[in-house]
Every structure is written in structure tokens, then in C-alpha cells.
Design a protein around this motif. Structure first.
Motif, PDB file in Angstrom:
ATOM      1  N   VAL A  59      36.979  49.231  37.091  1.00 55.11           N
ATOM      2  CA  VAL A  59      38.342  48.775  37.331  1.00 55.11           C
ATOM      3  C   VAL A  59      38.276  47.318  37.740  1.00 55.11           C
ATOM      4  CG1 VAL A  59      40.354  49.043  38.823  1.00 55.11           C
ATOM      5  CG2 VAL A  59      39.141  51.060  38.029  1.00 55.11           C
ATOM      6  N   ARG A  60      39.265  46.549  37.337  1.00 56.31           N
ATOM      7  CA  ARG A  60      39.265  45.158  37.739  1.00 56.31           C
ATOM      8  C   ARG A  60      39.623  45.057  39.213  1.00 56.31           C
ATOM      9  NH1 ARG A  60      42.341  41.274  34.115  1.00 56.31           N
ATOM     10  NH2 ARG A  60      44.125  41.239  35.472  1.00 56.31           N
ATOM     11  N   PRO A  61      38.901  44.224  39.949  1.00 54.26           N
ATOM     12  CA  PRO A  61      39.204  44.089  41.382  1.00 54.26           C
ATOM     13  C   PRO A  61      40.658  43.645  41.545  1.00 54.26           C
ATOM     14  CG  PRO A  61      37.212  42.879  40.807  1.00 54.26           C
ATOM     15  CD  PRO A  61      37.810  43.346  39.532  1.00 54.26           C
ATOM     16  N   GLY A  62      41.350  44.284  42.437  1.00 53.59           N
ATOM     17  CA  GLY A  62      42.730  43.924  42.680  1.00 53.59           C
ATOM     18  C   GLY A  62      43.723  44.698  41.842  1.00 53.59           C
ATOM     19  N   SER A  63      43.238  45.506  40.915  1.00 58.53           N
ATOM     20  CA  SER A  63      44.175  46.251  40.082  1.00 58.53           C
ATOM     21  C   SER A  63      44.196  47.727  40.441  1.00 58.53           C
ATOM     22  CB  SER A  63      43.822  46.085  38.607  1.00 58.53           C
ATOM     23  OG  SER A  63      42.674  46.840  38.305  1.00 58.53           O
ATOM     24  N   ALA A  64      43.560  48.077  41.564  1.00 60.45           N
ATOM     25  CA  ALA A  64      43.527  49.484  41.961  1.00 60.45           C
ATOM     26  C   ALA A  64      44.870  49.882  42.549  1.00 60.45           C
ATOM     27  CB  ALA A  64      42.403  49.729  42.955  1.00 60.45           C
ATOM     28  N   PRO A 118      48.688  31.556  29.813  1.00 58.47           N
ATOM     29  CA  PRO A 118      49.213  32.884  29.470  1.00 58.47           C
ATOM     30  C   PRO A 118      48.139  33.953  29.341  1.00 58.47           C
ATOM     31  CG  PRO A 118      49.136  31.519  27.519  1.00 58.47           C
ATOM     32  CD  PRO A 118      48.677  30.657  28.655  1.00 58.47           C
ATOM     33  N   GLU A 119      46.869  33.542  29.211  1.00 60.65           N
ATOM     34  CA  GLU A 119      45.827  34.545  29.033  1.00 60.65           C
ATOM     35  C   GLU A 119      45.705  35.414  30.270  1.00 60.65           C
ATOM     36  OE1 GLU A 119      43.645  35.338  26.352  1.00 60.65           O
ATOM     37  OE2 GLU A 119      45.416  34.349  25.531  1.00 60.65           O
ATOM     38  N   CYS A 120      45.694  36.696  30.050  1.00 60.95           N
ATOM     39  CA  CYS A 120      45.406  37.619  31.147  1.00 60.95           C
ATOM     40  C   CYS A 120      44.044  37.203  31.698  1.00 60.95           C
ATOM     41  CB  CYS A 120      45.365  39.046  30.607  1.00 60.95           C
ATOM     42  SG  CYS A 120      45.283  40.312  31.861  1.00 60.95           S
ATOM     43  N   PRO A 121      43.982  36.574  32.845  1.00 61.11           N
ATOM     44  CA  PRO A 121      42.725  35.938  33.269  1.00 61.11           C
ATOM     45  C   PRO A 121      41.684  36.986  33.618  1.00 61.11           C
ATOM     46  CG  PRO A 121      44.627  35.222  34.567  1.00 61.11           C
ATOM     47  CD  PRO A 121      45.015  36.475  33.853  1.00 61.11           C
ATOM     48  N   THR A 122      40.447  36.605  33.450  1.00 56.29           N
ATOM     49  CA  THR A 122      39.380  37.550  33.699  1.00 56.29           C
ATOM     50  C   THR A 122      38.874  37.482  35.136  1.00 56.29           C
ATOM     51  OG1 THR A 122      37.806  35.935  32.906  1.00 56.29           O
ATOM     52  CG2 THR A 122      38.573  37.566  31.328  1.00 56.29           C
ATOM     53  N   VAL A 123      39.530  36.674  35.955  1.00 58.29           N
ATOM     54  CA  VAL A 123      39.106  36.628  37.346  1.00 58.29           C
ATOM     55  C   VAL A 123      39.923  37.636  38.151  1.00 58.29           C
ATOM     56  CG1 VAL A 123      38.419  34.227  37.194  1.00 58.29           C
ATOM     57  CG2 VAL A 123      40.744  34.795  37.862  1.00 58.29           C
ATOM     58  N   GLY A 124      39.600  37.779  39.420  1.00 54.98           N
ATOM     59  CA  GLY A 124      40.273  38.770  40.245  1.00 54.98           C
ATOM     60  C   GLY A 124      41.673  38.317  40.640  1.00 54.98           C
ATOM     61  N   LEU A 125      42.465  39.283  41.048  1.00 54.15           N
ATOM     62  CA  LEU A 125      43.842  38.982  41.426  1.00 54.15           C
ATOM     63  C   LEU A 125      43.883  38.039  42.625  1.00 54.15           C
ATOM     64  CD1 LEU A 125      46.822  39.540  40.924  1.00 54.15           C
ATOM     65  CD2 LEU A 125      46.644  41.481  42.489  1.00 54.15           C
ATOM     66  N   ASP A 126      42.966  38.232  43.557  1.00 51.32           N
ATOM     67  CA  ASP A 126      42.973  37.387  44.753  1.00 51.32           C
ATOM     68  C   ASP A 126      42.795  35.918  44.394  1.00 51.32           C
ATOM     69  OD1 ASP A 126      40.498  37.911  43.839  1.00 51.32           O
ATOM     70  OD2 ASP A 126      39.674  38.655  45.733  1.00 51.32           O
ATOM     71  N   GLU A 127      41.907  35.677  43.426  1.00 50.84           N
ATOM     72  CA  GLU A 127      41.700  34.289  43.024  1.00 50.84           C
ATOM     73  C   GLU A 127      42.936  33.737  42.320  1.00 50.84           C
ATOM     74  OE1 GLU A 127      38.132  33.511  40.840  1.00 50.84           O
ATOM     75  OE2 GLU A 127      38.929  31.618  40.054  1.00 50.84           O
ATOM     76  N   ILE A 128      43.564  34.570  41.490  1.00 50.57           N
ATOM     77  CA  ILE A 128      44.793  34.145  40.817  1.00 50.57           C
ATOM     78  C   ILE A 128      45.826  33.741  41.855  1.00 50.57           C
ATOM     79  CG2 ILE A 128      46.725  34.955  39.403  1.00 50.57           C
ATOM     80  CD1 ILE A 128      44.769  36.744  37.922  1.00 50.57           C
ATOM     81  N   VAL A 129      46.009  34.616  42.862  1.00 54.13           N
ATOM     82  CA  VAL A 129      47.004  34.348  43.893  1.00 54.13           C
ATOM     83  C   VAL A 129      46.680  33.035  44.597  1.00 54.13           C
ATOM     84  CG1 VAL A 129      47.872  35.115  46.125  1.00 54.13           C
ATOM     85  CG2 VAL A 129      47.660  36.745  44.234  1.00 54.13           C
ATOM     86  N   ASP A 130      45.423  32.849  44.958  1.00 58.87           N
ATOM     87  CA  ASP A 130      45.029  31.612  45.635  1.00 58.87           C
ATOM     88  C   ASP A 130      45.427  30.396  44.812  1.00 58.87           C
ATOM     89  OD1 ASP A 130      43.994  33.048  47.674  1.00 58.87           O
ATOM     90  OD2 ASP A 130      41.900  32.901  47.026  1.00 58.87           O
ATOM     91  N   ARG A 131      45.125  30.446  43.517  1.00 63.63           N
ATOM     92  CA  ARG A 131      45.394  29.293  42.672  1.00 63.63           C
ATOM     93  C   ARG A 131      46.898  29.074  42.501  1.00 63.63           C
ATOM     94  NH1 ARG A 131      41.803  30.332  37.549  1.00 63.63           N
ATOM     95  NH2 ARG A 131      42.739  28.362  36.850  1.00 63.63           N
ATOM     96  N   VAL A 132      47.651  30.158  42.451  1.00 62.78           N
ATOM     97  CA  VAL A 132      49.103  30.011  42.331  1.00 62.78           C
ATOM     98  C   VAL A 132      49.663  29.386  43.603  1.00 62.78           C
ATOM     99  CG1 VAL A 132      51.292  31.245  42.129  1.00 62.78           C
ATOM    100  CG2 VAL A 132      49.352  31.897  40.682  1.00 62.78           C
TER     101      VAL A 132
END
Lengths: 279, 279
Positions: free
Chosen positions: A98-103, A190-204
Motif C-alpha cells: 500500500v502506498r504510505p499515506g493511502s491507508a 498532474p501526475e499522480c506522484p509516486t512520493v508519499g502523501l506527507d511529502e506532497i502535503v509538505d510541498r503544497v
DNA sequence: AGGGTCGATACCCTGAAGGTATGGATCGTC
DNA sequence: GACGATCCATACCTTCAGGGTATCGACCCT
């Protein structure tokens, strides 16, 4: 012609990658002459020239390029086969990637509803690879963004797309946005990024990224980030995936129970409206 | 743990299939003791018990069953890899697998329109296998009836379903029939059969078979057989297929030109009405 | 021309793979 | 229950494929 040995494949891959017998031999931990001989013998037995070589240059032939791809895949498959057999020692035990953050609740539902023995969940970004290299038996992945080659899938649910924006972004207070509007932002990816959700949130939060995630992730984002429905994107289809030719009964049993659990979830959602697309 | 050799895989497969060390050794052309040792070493290196054995009985463990499947697949893939590399010697030359009797104008169009070098067409019943074992680069097969695992596909055309009936069959003079009507006949076999068209025709003529084929085959049947459109079957989708991860440019080039040729064909057919569903 | 680089060849040696003989466990049979 | 049959495991020996060292020969660059 007797059968090629995996050692020969590994030797060839090393030379094909280094394009230098000396370097390849060093990498393999053997001397250069035996490597030269091994490649010659390999070519002789296959009846095909794989490498064009002079004393100054080593290059792949067309046949060699094809065989390099095939060999890499074979060696990977071999490692995967061993791992799968090792884990099959406990036939009931399944490992889900499972991708981290998608549980989200979905994963919890799947694990809870499975009738088969015990389960493990591994969190990894490269879920398709986890399936292919035998680390996992099943994985939860997105159709359209993840690479599905060699995998079988069963769509479990669809997630409405949400744009993630910094709180103070011009579009953050909208009730709905379009891809065209998002594309105005230089940081839109737009690409569903391959990094974790936490990193996405940080960058946003830092204003470095504007992207789109599935509705399942929305409940996990902090208040610094705004989630706005995207009107002109197809829903992300979340699917359970497993390797083709999986010979373990536990896998098919798990897939069956997962389908049922997903169906129940869809019904519940319709009743309560909790996961409806309109949010 | 160093890497397993293919010889060990072949040894294990032999024992797992025979469930008898003596027989397996004989099949492999070696003596029994070395085989016993090889299996023991394999298990020790993998860290998994693959076979449960007493002096009276040999049985696969769960891990062994998994590893048997994986090993078979690996050995097949190895042979396929060698064949693919051998044929890649002529990088432009492609081999297409086609079912005997189905070489309609479509196949001719494909071959004619291809911009790449030269082509071969092999006629074989088991087209998916020809792709997997490396005998062919591309194949023409039916979506829904052929096994597509491990293959990529591009749908080229749809063929309207026609029932093949003996001239004197009660339904032979109808302009259209349904599956339910066909099912009245004891010899009805709806499966797209894996035998050649000539054999199908022979059996229909003898009154031993009633079946359904695509419109492409209709022009190839003799007058003793009647072809009647079936109203309630979906059209057979004919697709070009090729192995996943094919690394040859010629394959992708051929697929592209095939798509174009199929599109042109579809246009022509619409203009002239020659291949229209209504016949 | 001469030195440097790099793959191929010649030759030797070690160890893994294979063979034979035999042990030891288990089952069927008289 | 002793005996023979069956079958996998172990012990011990042998062979040759795979690996090492030394060197050649081709090619490039000053």
C-alpha cells in the motif's frame, strides 16, 4: 544446445551494461579472461552474436539489445520466484503493498473482511515493483498511473479527484476547479506522484506544488491545505492487483473477499453520502 | 546466498512432476544421488523446504507448489528469450502468427502496408503460445477467446458473428438466427474453436458441428455450408498482440502501421458496404 | 616508433557436479 | 516378526567446467 545458466545471463548483463570486459569482470568479482570466454561460449551456444567488439570498442548488436532486456527480466523474475516461494511457507499469510499515506478506511476494510489467515501490510512507494519482485502478494494501486504490465487487477472503488492547494491560493476558496485553471499555476503537476502523501502535503504547504489526489486522501490533509473537487478529471480507479499466474489460493480468496468488501463499502457510502463525489 | 542456476530449477521441476527421485533422475539423464543432493542444496540455499519426503513418499510443500509454477514459467521464458534474441539478428524481420484459415484480406493488408523490412507469417493454432515462447513477434488473435496474459494488444477490427450450418439444416435458409435457436442443435459449440477453419468446415458439412465464426471466414467456406448472421452475439474483436516489454522498434512500427491499415480498411468497408454486418 | 589500453588466447589448477557403493527407514508379505 | 523390496540419504571417488595468471595482438594516441 543445453540450457543456459543464470550465471551466463548475469555475466552478459554485466558486460552489456558496462560495455567493457574489464569493468564488468571487476563488478562480477572474477578475472577478465574467464568472462571473455563465457561470453564467447554463450554466443556460440545461442548461435547469435550479442556483442560487437574490437580491442577499442564494445557495442551491443540488435540481438544483444533484445537479449539484454530479456535477461534482466529473467534475473528479476528468478529473485521474485525465490521470494514468493519463501513467503509461501505460511500459505495463509498474505502481504499487501500500500502506498504510505493511502491507508484509508478501504484498506482497513479489506484487511478486516478477509477470511483467510493472517495478513501483513507493507508500505512502499513502488507497489507494482513490490508485486513483481515477490515482496508482496497483492497491492492497491491506481489504474492509469501505475504500470500494470504483468499484473491482474480488480477495480475496487473510484475516488473523485481533488486538487490540493495552499490555503492562500487564488483557487483555494472555489467549490470546484478545472484542470485548465490549475495548469495556470507553474507548480501544477498532474501526475499522480509516486512520493508519499506527507511529502506532497509538505510541498503544497510551501507553495511548491499543486496537484490532484483521490478523495480518500482528503481526510488526511491538515488545515493548511485546501482540497477542491476537480470537475473535468475522470475519477481515479483504485484496484487490487496481483501477479499474473499467482498460484496461491489465498490470493484468489483475498481478491474475492476484497471485492465483496468494496461492494459493501460502496453501498454504505451511497446510504450515508459520506464519500460522495460532491464532497 | 548466491544465485540459483537454471539447472537447479530444471532438477526441481523434474522431481516435483515425477514425485519420485529415481524417475526424475532417469528423466534428467543423471543418477539419483546427485539429484538428491542438488535438491537439498537448493532448499538449503533458498531457506525453504520444497518437498516433504520420506523413503516412501515425496510430496510438494506449499512453498514447493508455488516454486514449481514459478520455475516452469522461468524455464519457458528462458527458451523464449533465446529465440527472440536469435530472431532479432535480422532486426527488421518480423514473424506474425496467424490461425490457419484466417488469412483474410486483413492479414494481406497488414503485411502489405508495413513500412518495416521483411515479414514472415507462421500459421499455428496456438498463437498466444507462439508469442510467449518467442517463435513469433506479433499475432492476430481474438479478444475474449484467446488467453491474453502477458500480452499487449491493439484491436484492429470487429467481425460480425456468423453461424455455420449444413446446407440442409432447418436454420440454413434464415436471414438471421439467435444463439438460443442454435443451441437447439445438439452439435452446437459456441466456443471459438482452436482448430483450423478447414476442419470446422469438414465437421459442419458432415453435420457434426454447428458453430459461430467471424465474418472474415465467410468468404472461405464452400457452398455446402451456409453462413447465417447471428443477431445476439457481440462482434468478435480481432486484435494484434505482442509480448509485453518487447524491446524491438520493428514491433512498435508494425503495430502502428497495422492500426493505420485497419483504419483504412474500416473506411473502405463503410464506403462499399462490402464487409458490413448486415452482409 | 613507442607506450598504453583492452579483448583474446594459452595454460594451469581448483572445486563443484556427477558416478558408484552402501546405509537406513518404511512398507508389504509369508 | 523376519525378510525382501523400495527409495531417499550419505560416503567416497572422479572428472571436467569454470576460474586464475601470463601473455599476445590489435588499435589508439602522442
Amino acid at each position: 544446445m543445453d540450457r543456459l545458466e543464470t550465471r551466463e545471463l548475469a555475466y552478459f548483463v554485466a558486460v552489456a551494461e558496462e560495455l567493457h570486459f574489464g569493468k564488468a569482470a571487476e563488478r562480477l568479482g572474477i578475472a577478465q579472461p574467464p568472462l571473455s570466454r563465457a561470453i564467447s561460449r554463450l554466443e556460440r551456444r545461442m548461435g547469435v552474436r550479442l556483442l560487437e567488439r574490437t580491442s577499442r570498442r564494445v557495442a551491443l548488436t540488435d540481438a544483444g539489445a533484445v537479449f539484454l532486456g530479456e535477461s534482466r527480466q529473467l534475473l528479476d523474475s528468478l529473485d521474485a520466484a525465490v521470494r514468493r516461494a519463501q513467503r509461501a511457507r505460511q500459505p495463509g499469510r498474505l502481504v499487501m503493498a500500500v502506498r504510505p499515506g493511502s491507508a484509508s478506511g478501504l484498506v482497513a476494510d479489506l484487511v478486516r473482511s478477509a477470511e483467510v489467515g493472517s495478513h501483513d501490510v507493507v508500505f512502499t512507494h513502488d507497489r507494482p515493483a513490490a508485486l513483481r519482485d515477490g515482496r508482496a502478494d497483492v497491492a492497491l494501486l491506481c489504474i492509469g498511473t501505475d504500470d500494470l504490465t504483468g499484473l491482474r487487477t480488480a477495480v475496487l472503488t473510484e475516488e473523485a479527484p481533488y486538487a490540493l492547494l495552499p490555503r492562500d491560493h487564488p483557487l483555494a476558496r472555489r467549490t470546484v476547479v478545472t484542470v485548465a485553471e490549475l495548469a495556470q499555476d507553474a507548480h501544477f503537476d498532474p501526475e499522480c506522484p509516486t512520493v508519499g502523501l506527507d511529502e506532497i502535503v509538505d510541498r503544497v504547504v510551501l507553495g511548491r506544488l499543486v496537484t490532484v489526489v483521490g478523495s480518500g486522501a482528503v481526510e488526511r490533509i491538515p488545515s493548511e491545505v485546501a482540497a477542491v473537487p476537480v470537475s473535468d478529471l475522470l475519477p481515479t480507479r483504485l484496484a487490487l492487483a496481483w501477479p499474473e499466474g499467482a498460484s496461491r489460493p489465498a490470493v484468489t480468496a483475498f481478491v474475492r473477499s476484497a471485492r465483496a468488501a468494496a461492494a459493501r463499502r460502496a453501498l454504505d457510502a451511497k446510504d450515508t453520502g459520506a464519500v460522495a463525489v460532491q464532497g
